[in-house]
Design a protein around this motif. Structure first.
Motif, PDB file in Angstrom:
ATOM      1  N   TYR A   3       1.054  -1.158  -0.315  1.00  0.00           N
ATOM      2  CA  TYR A   3      -0.375  -0.213  -0.211  1.00  0.00           C
ATOM      3  C   TYR A   3       0.470   1.297  -0.056  1.00  0.00           C
ATOM      4  O   TYR A   3       0.399   2.518   0.354  1.00  0.00           O
ATOM      5  CB  TYR A   3      -0.758   0.070   1.184  1.00  0.00           C
ATOM      6  N   LYS A   4       2.013   1.027  -0.142  1.00  0.00           N
ATOM      7  CA  LYS A   4       3.067   2.328   0.480  1.00  0.00           C
ATOM      8  C   LYS A   4       3.498   2.481  -1.965  1.00  0.00           C
ATOM      9  O   LYS A   4       3.818   0.891  -2.186  1.00  0.00           O
ATOM     10  CB  LYS A   4       4.187   1.991   0.649  1.00  0.00           C
ATOM     11  N   ASN A  43      -6.032  -4.878  -2.185  1.00  0.00           N
ATOM     12  CA  ASN A  43      -6.670  -4.547  -3.346  1.00  0.00           C
ATOM     13  C   ASN A  43      -7.751  -3.934  -3.537  1.00  0.00           C
ATOM     14  O   ASN A  43      -8.875  -4.976  -3.012  1.00  0.00           O
ATOM     15  CB  ASN A  43      -6.658  -5.551  -4.050  1.00  0.00           C
ATOM     16  N   ASP A  44      -8.715  -2.751  -3.837  1.00  0.00           N
ATOM     17  CA  ASP A  44      -9.937  -2.688  -4.389  1.00  0.00           C
ATOM     18  C   ASP A  44     -10.388  -2.247  -4.900  1.00  0.00           C
ATOM     19  O   ASP A  44     -11.693  -2.068  -5.400  1.00  0.00           O
ATOM     20  CB  ASP A  44      -9.918  -1.819  -2.923  1.00  0.00           C
ATOM     21  N   ASP A  70      -4.549  -0.333  -1.398  1.00  0.00           N
ATOM     22  CA  ASP A  70      -5.180   0.442   0.046  1.00  0.00           C
ATOM     23  C   ASP A  70      -5.180   0.090   1.465  1.00  0.00           C
ATOM     24  O   ASP A  70      -5.830  -0.868   1.519  1.00  0.00           O
ATOM     25  CB  ASP A  70      -7.016   0.614   0.097  1.00  0.00           C
ATOM     26  N   PHE A  71      -4.282   0.533   2.367  1.00  0.00           N
ATOM     27  CA  PHE A  71      -4.458  -0.300   3.989  1.00  0.00           C
ATOM     28  C   PHE A  71      -5.179   0.158   4.544  1.00  0.00           C
ATOM     29  O   PHE A  71      -5.495  -0.375   4.639  1.00  0.00           O
ATOM     30  CB  PHE A  71      -3.462   1.040   4.819  1.00  0.00           C
ATOM     31  N   GLY A  72      -6.447   1.147   3.766  1.00  0.00           N
ATOM     32  CA  GLY A  72      -7.685   1.205   4.784  1.00  0.00           C
ATOM     33  C   GLY A  72      -8.737   0.233   3.727  1.00  0.00           C
ATOM     34  O   GLY A  72      -9.603  -0.128   4.569  1.00  0.00           O
ATOM     35  N   PRO A 103      -3.605   5.704  -0.570  1.00  0.00           N
ATOM     36  CA  PRO A 103      -4.402   4.485  -1.953  1.00  0.00           C
ATOM     37  C   PRO A 103      -3.133   4.696  -2.608  1.00  0.00           C
ATOM     38  O   PRO A 103      -2.790   5.665  -3.207  1.00  0.00           O
ATOM     39  CB  PRO A 103      -5.703   4.639  -2.400  1.00  0.00           C
ATOM     40  N   VAL A 104      -2.903   3.730  -3.487  1.00  0.00           N
ATOM     41  CA  VAL A 104      -1.808   3.572  -4.227  1.00  0.00           C
ATOM     42  C   VAL A 104      -1.449   2.845  -5.502  1.00  0.00           C
ATOM     43  O   VAL A 104      -2.623   2.109  -5.108  1.00  0.00           O
ATOM     44  CB  VAL A 104       0.323   3.621  -3.628  1.00  0.00           C
ATOM     45  N   TRP A 105      -1.703   3.245  -6.609  1.00  0.00           N
ATOM     46  CA  TRP A 105      -1.399   2.102  -7.928  1.00  0.00           C
ATOM     47  C   TRP A 105      -0.876   1.260  -8.269  1.00  0.00           C
ATOM     48  O   TRP A 105       0.796   2.501  -8.651  1.00  0.00           O
ATOM     49  CB  TRP A 105      -2.326   2.834  -8.991  1.00  0.00           C
ATOM     50  N   HIS A 106      -0.705   0.461  -8.642  1.00  0.00           N
ATOM     51  CA  HIS A 106       0.240   0.027  -8.359  1.00  0.00           C
ATOM     52  C   HIS A 106       0.047  -1.431 -10.296  1.00  0.00           C
ATOM     53  O   HIS A 106      -0.614  -1.884 -10.211  1.00  0.00           O
ATOM     54  CB  HIS A 106       1.753  -1.939  -8.003  1.00  0.00           C
ATOM     55  N   PRO A 107       1.389  -1.178 -11.237  1.00  0.00           N
ATOM     56  CA  PRO A 107       0.802  -3.020 -11.518  1.00  0.00           C
ATOM     57  C   PRO A 107       0.972  -3.890 -11.546  1.00  0.00           C
ATOM     58  O   PRO A 107       1.196  -4.510 -10.959  1.00  0.00           O
ATOM     59  CB  PRO A 107       2.086  -2.453 -13.282  1.00  0.00           C
ATOM     60  N   MET A 108      -0.060  -4.839 -12.268  1.00  0.00           N
ATOM     61  CA  MET A 108       0.094  -5.859 -12.106  1.00  0.00           C
ATOM     62  C   MET A 108       0.326  -6.762 -12.389  1.00  0.00           C
ATOM     63  O   MET A 108       0.585  -7.695 -11.553  1.00  0.00           O
ATOM     64  CB  MET A 108      -1.642  -6.303 -12.058  1.00  0.00           C
TER      65      MET A 108
END
Ligand code: OGA
Ligand code: MN
Length: 297
Positions: free
Chosen positions: A124-125, A222-223, A174-176, A198-203
């Motif tokens: 989530y970072k 993952n939300d 998202d840690f939330g 929240p952060v977006w990362h490549p899958m």
């Protein structure tokens, strides 16, 4: 990649399962680590993803000092879980720092129970961690094995339909998300949310050392998946979750006291199996801070 056992001048590396994981002998974490042995460990880590070091009778300070050979130790952002005595230690424990067993209703125990689902640490970072080193201080017998899955192999085995869904796409971490999975976990305050957006990362990501491609998800965080509805997101993450747990990708570690297990969060996920909450389980973790963003592949 070779999965052969290796013996260097200093260490012996024995592959545990075809999926991943190796046992490393010849290292004493209480002693300074010379440059050659450090490099041998890194090479074994790249080849095996998860390293088990049996019989490490280390203090928390020695645990942190060993971790520093591989990077900066992370200090967890929440007061709970973080050790009051040694801030670099993340306490994966149902026993508080005064040695008292905590009930399953305790918020820390509730939050830790989510590690019974596949995840990779601190995804989530914006810059997730490199790896984690978990020390079995008081190990459980009723369960509490830690399972690891090889996300390179998962990626390479994805059926075309799933591959088409993940390739070139990002998902949100998202840690939330934790309180949405476990209703008794307190939602983040606006300040906590601002500190951990929240952060977006490549899958699909490329490993900075091995250069190999792996699936990168962390289902407890993952939300959202880019371009998918909430229902489609949930269906995809659930399906990937099940796929990742297929036995051919997994090593399940049964703990002995003073095992230290070092895993690469950039190409594995892990989960702990349930155990009797009346049994004490005290595990101390350090986490190696990441140095570069996740690279899409
Ligand atoms: C962790 C974790 C698994 C375990 O330490 O990051 O998920 O075996 N723990 O407790
Ligand atoms: Mn974890």
């Amino acid at each position: 990649m070779s999965v052969a056992n290796t013996t260097t001048s200093r260490i012996t590396v024995r592959r545990i399962t075809p999926a991943l994981g190796a046992e490393v002998r010849g290292v004493d974490m209480r002693e300074p680590l010379d440059a050659q042995t450090r490099q041998d460990i890194l090479d074994a880590w790249t080849a095996n993803l998860v390293l088990v070091f049996p019989g490490q009778k280390i203090s928390d300070e020695e645990h942190v000092a060993f971790t520093r050979y591989f990077g900066e130790p992370e200090i967890f952002h929440q007061k709970i879980i973080k050790s009051q005595r040694t801030p670099e230690i993340f306490r994966v424990s149902n026993v508080d720092e005064d040695g008292k067993l905590m009930p399953t209703s305790n918020p820390t125990v509730k939050q830790l129970s989510l590690s019974q689902m596949w995840h990779t640490d601190s995804s989530y970072k914006e810059i997730p961690c490199v790896g984690s080193l978990l020390h079995g201080v008081e190990v459980s017998r009723s369960g509490g094995q830690t399972k690891f899955t090889n996300m390179y192999k998962v990626y390479e085995a994805l059926p075309e339909r799933l591959l088409n869904l993940v390739e070139g796409r990002k998902c949100r971490h998202d840690f939330g998300m934790l309180h949405r999975l476990e209703a008794t976990i307190k939602p983040l305050t606006p300040e906590e949310r601002a500190a951990m957006p929240p952060v977006w990362h490549p899958m699909v990501r490329r490993h900075p050392v091995s250069g190999r491609k792996s699936l990168y998800i962390s289902p407890i965080y993952n939300d959202e998946v880019e371009g998918l509805s909430a229902e489609e997101t949930k269906a995809l993450i659930d399906e990937l979750f099940d796929f990742c747990g297929r036995p051919e990708f997994v090593y399940s570690h049964s703990w002995e006291t003073d095992d230290v297990v070092m895993w690469d969060n950039r190409c594995t996920m892990h989960e702990v199996t349930p155990y009797d909450p009346a049994e004490r389980r005290v595990m101390h973790r350090t986490t190696i801070v990441g140095t570069e963003p996740v690279v899409a592949a």
